[in-house]
Design an enzyme around this catalytic site. Structure first.
Site, PDB file in Angstrom:
ATOM      1  N   HIS A  85       0.872  -1.185   0.000  1.00 24.79           N
ATOM      2  CA  HIS A  85       0.000   0.000   0.000  1.00 24.79           C
ATOM      3  C   HIS A  85       0.912   1.238   0.000  1.00 24.79           C
ATOM      4  O   HIS A  85       1.951   1.246   0.663  1.00 24.79           O
ATOM      5  CB  HIS A  85      -0.912  -0.022   1.234  1.00 24.79           C
ATOM      6  N   GLU A 154      -4.166   2.086  -7.449  1.00 26.74           N
ATOM      7  CA  GLU A 154      -4.483   3.206  -6.558  1.00 26.74           C
ATOM      8  C   GLU A 154      -3.589   4.396  -6.858  1.00 26.74           C
ATOM      9  O   GLU A 154      -2.491   4.500  -6.289  1.00 26.74           O
ATOM     10  CB  GLU A 154      -4.267   2.785  -5.107  1.00 26.74           C
TER      11      GLU A 154
HETATM   12  P1  PGA Z   1      -9.394   6.484   0.120  1.00 28.21           P
HETATM   13  O1  PGA Z   1      -8.224   5.434   0.380  1.00 28.21           O
HETATM   14  O2  PGA Z   1     -10.594   5.706  -0.350  1.00 28.21           O
HETATM   15  O3  PGA Z   1      -9.618   7.154   1.431  1.00 28.21           O
HETATM   16  O4  PGA Z   1      -8.913   7.412  -0.950  1.00 28.21           O
HETATM   17  C1  PGA Z   1      -8.011   4.337  -0.441  1.00 28.21           C
HETATM   18  C2  PGA Z   1      -6.912   3.464   0.111  1.00 28.21           C
HETATM   19  O5  PGA Z   1      -6.073   3.929   0.876  1.00 28.21           O
HETATM   20  O6  PGA Z   1      -6.841   2.272  -0.167  1.00 28.21           O
END
Ligand code: PGA
Length: 237
Positions: A85, A154
């Site tokens: 992550h 992401e």
């Molecule tokens: P968020 O975070 O939905 O608050 O943008 C996504 C994540 O950290 O996986």
């Protein structure tokens, strides 16, 4: 195909709040719902109504590593683990090498990795998003026998900001990821994460090639996550 919804609670919620959360989400069958709470609450949250995911794990099985929890210890409780992550890569200096070792340990312990990849603001400006994502995937998967994996795209600039990429950009990235990951396994899914909320979840889930979403901030309220879950089940086939 039914969409996957992963809720990343990050370092949020007290035990009292977690008790209420469990109570709410256990009121209905939550198929393909994967909950990633703080490690502290994993055992308590074990349930047959949804699946569990750790937010992290350590790649050595056991030993003198104060404060860590190994994938070997996690494997009886979780089916999935978030790996790489951006908050771990950026705040805890998780290198490509560490991410790769964590994938190895997940494979060995039969935990399905949810490998998080994505470009930051500067990389986006310099049009380096594809280079970044391919580097993150190849360095994590090369020379491995992957049984099953989820890749979470992401974009870092989208996380927690309320901004999301254009849907066509998500689709293009999804195709790009697919072409890389299929060289390692046939059994993969691609999900999107970054400012997913009740307003955009349907459109994101309808993007071609997207198998689901990873939700951070908007998943902290159990009523909100159940609403989002039910809307997706109803409107996205
Ligand atoms: P968020 O975070 O939905 O608050 O943008 C996504 C994540 O950290 O996986």
């Amino acid at each position: 195909m039914e969409k996957i919804i992963v809720a990343n609670l990050k370092m949020n919620l007290t035990f009292d709040e977690i008790k209420k959360y469990k109570n709410e989400i256990e009121k209905q069958e939550m198929r393909n719902f994967i909950l990633a709470p703080s490690t502290l609450y994993l055992s308590y949250l074990k349930s047959d109504k949804y699946e569990l995911c750790s937010q992290n794990g350590y790649y050595v099985d056991s030993g003198a590593f104060t404060g860590e929890t190994s994938f070997k210890q996690l494997k009886d409780i979780v089916n999935y683990s978030l790996i790489g992550h951006s908050e771990r890569r950026n705040n805890f200096n998780e290198s490509y090498e560490i991410v790769s070792k964590k994938i190895d340990s997940c494979i060995e312990n039969k935990i399905i990795p949810i490998l998080c990849v994505g470009e930051n603001e500067i990389e986006k400006k310099d049009n380096l998003q594809y280079d970044k994502v391919s580097k993150e995937i190849i360095s994590a998967l090369k020379n491995k026998k992957i049984d099953k994996i989820i890749i979470a795209y992401e974009p870092i600039w989208a996380m927690g900001t309320g901004n999301i990429p254009k849907y066509e950009d998500i689709e293009n990235m999804c195709n790009y990821i697919k072409n890389i990951v299929k060289k390692y396994t046939k059994n993969y899914k691609i999900i999107y994460g970054g400012s997913v909320n009740s307003k955009n979840i349907i459109d994101i889930c309808k993007v071609n090639g997207i198998d689901g979403v990873l939700i951070g901030g908007a998943s902290n309220d159990p009523k909100n996550i159940i609403d989002m879950y039910n809307t997706v089940k109803k409107y996205v086939k």
